[in-house]
Design an enzyme around this catalytic site. Structure first.
Site, PDB file in Angstrom:
ATOM      1  N   TYR A 108      61.081 -21.627 148.497  1.00 38.78           N
ATOM      2  CA  TYR A 108      62.097 -22.835 148.374  1.00 38.78           C
ATOM      3  C   TYR A 108      62.847 -22.278 147.058  1.00 38.78           C
ATOM      4  CZ  TYR A 108      64.226 -27.419 147.678  1.00 38.78           C
ATOM      5  OH  TYR A 108      64.956 -28.753 147.634  1.00 38.78           O
ATOM      6  N   LEU A 160      63.480 -19.292 146.048  1.00 40.56           N
ATOM      7  CA  LEU A 160      64.421 -18.343 146.130  1.00 40.56           C
ATOM      8  C   LEU A 160      65.879 -18.699 146.670  1.00 40.56           C
ATOM      9  CD1 LEU A 160      64.984 -15.185 146.251  1.00 40.56           C
ATOM     10  CD2 LEU A 160      64.320 -15.402 148.721  1.00 40.56           C
ATOM     11  N   SER A 161      65.676 -19.853 147.472  1.00 38.87           N
ATOM     12  CA  SER A 161      67.006 -20.432 148.078  1.00 38.87           C
ATOM     13  C   SER A 161      67.756 -21.308 146.881  1.00 38.87           C
ATOM     14  CB  SER A 161      66.674 -21.391 149.187  1.00 38.87           C
ATOM     15  OG  SER A 161      65.998 -22.692 148.669  1.00 38.87           O
ATOM     16  N   THR A 186      59.481 -16.433 147.162  1.00 40.00           N
ATOM     17  CA  THR A 186      60.256 -15.866 148.455  1.00 40.00           C
ATOM     18  C   THR A 186      60.425 -17.118 149.091  1.00 40.00           C
ATOM     19  OG1 THR A 186      58.264 -15.284 149.168  1.00 40.00           O
ATOM     20  CG2 THR A 186      59.631 -13.652 148.171  1.00 40.00           C
ATOM     21  N   ARG A 221      69.450 -32.901 133.613  1.00 35.44           N
ATOM     22  CA  ARG A 221      70.270 -33.649 134.283  1.00 35.44           C
ATOM     23  C   ARG A 221      70.488 -32.794 135.615  1.00 35.44           C
ATOM     24  NH1 ARG A 221      74.888 -35.799 133.374  1.00 35.44           N
ATOM     25  NH2 ARG A 221      74.371 -37.479 134.520  1.00 35.44           N
ATOM     26  N   ASP A 240      53.969 -19.788 157.826  1.00 34.61           N
ATOM     27  CA  ASP A 240      53.374 -19.768 156.158  1.00 34.61           C
ATOM     28  C   ASP A 240      53.069 -21.112 155.719  1.00 34.61           C
ATOM     29  OD1 ASP A 240      53.962 -16.991 155.845  1.00 34.61           O
ATOM     30  OD2 ASP A 240      55.839 -17.483 154.933  1.00 34.61           O
TER      31      ASP A 240
END
EC number: 2.7.1.23
Length: 295
Positions: A191, A193-194, A189, A176, A74
């Protein structure tokens, strides 16, 4: 049936120059040589791979009915997308990465899946990109595009950073946190998503803002209109420089007191899929969701 393609442009990133990518590139050249189509390669590809195909300068891409074929994961397709939108050429991916949300075709299926695509049998969808700019009252310091996400990160900081988020010139909140992910549906789906963000169908006209480790129990991802204009005001109280990245490729320093503007890019990526592609099949396969077939 759609128009047949006249030219194929092969693309692979330099740091992906491994045996698997090399094998797929040569397999592509062998297969395309049997088709009624001209074969070219991008200059970056030519720098790392020895292919029997001439280099097509980027300014000449899109002049005919061109198809950009990406070999890699990807990340490789993300990189190619920024090139493709400038010449309005469609892109399709051969998966030599890990998950492969964007690169549909498996290496062993090159001939069976790519052949019909070359002959006009494919599904095409448009994916929008985000455009970002770092600026202050005096100057503009950086502009970049992202198919997946624009990320404000703390750089070398080891503590929380502070910034304000404005949408359409209206204050949303002071944060913050470790930073903020601003994601397209395509990037939902990745970064985002994590970090706890929602999965958005790629055809939604929406942007999601996902705070990273915010120092507030009420801080949650926020899905907004895709036409909205977002501004991040970097607080002067930050002790060191922060960073903005586009799809993890382009990364630039953001100084305290500067602003970051993010909005939809006017151009769209034309992403192609084989006719048997289904988005929810991809989600189920890549994310390991269970399926139960009724007998």
């Amino acid at each position: 049936m759609k128009r047949k393609f006249k030219r194929a442009i092969l693309y692979a990133r330099q740091h992906r120059a491994n045996q698997e990518v090399n094998e797929s590139l040569h397999r592509l050249v062998d297969f395309l040589s049997t088709q009624d189509i001209e074969i070219f390669q991008d200059s970056d590809t030519a720098a790392s791979f020895e292919l029997k195909a001439p280099v097509l300068p980027r300014e000449k891409m899109g002049a005919k009915h061109d198809l950009i074929i990406v070999v890699g994961g990807d990340g490789s397709l993300l990189s190619a997308s920024r090139m493709a939108i400038k010449v309005n050429a469609p892109v399709i991916g051969i998966n030599r990465g890990r998950l492969g949300f964007l690169t549909d075709i498996l290496p062993q299926d090159i001939e069976s899946h790519l052949g019909p695509v070359l002959n006009g049998q494919y599904n095409e969808e448009e994916r929008f990109l985000l455009h970002t700019k770092i600026y202050d009252k005096e100057n503009s310091y950086f502009e970049g595009d992202a198919l997946n996400d624009v990320v404000l990160g703390r750089g070398s900081e080891t503590h929380l950073i502070e910034f304000d988020v404005y949408i359409n010139q209206q204050l949303v909140s002071h944060y913050r946190s470790d930073g903020m992910i601003l994601s397209t549906p395509t990037g939902s789906t990745a970064y985002a998503l994590s970090a706890g963000g929602p999965i958005m169908h790629p055809q939604l006209n929406a942007i999601v803002l996902v705070p990273m480790f915010s120092h507030s129990l009420s801080s949650r991802p926020l899905v907004i209109d895709g036409e909205a204009e977002i501004e991040l005001y970097i607080s002067k109280s930050n002790e060191t420089d922060l960073r903005i990245s586009c799809d993890g490729h382009e990364s630039r320093v953001v100084k305290p007191g500067q602003k970051v503007a993010v909005k939809k890019n006017g151009n769209r990526l034309r992403l192609l899929h084989p006719l048997d592609y289904h988005y929810y099949d991809t989600l189920r396969s890549k994310l390991g969701w269970e399926s139960k077939h009724q007998g």
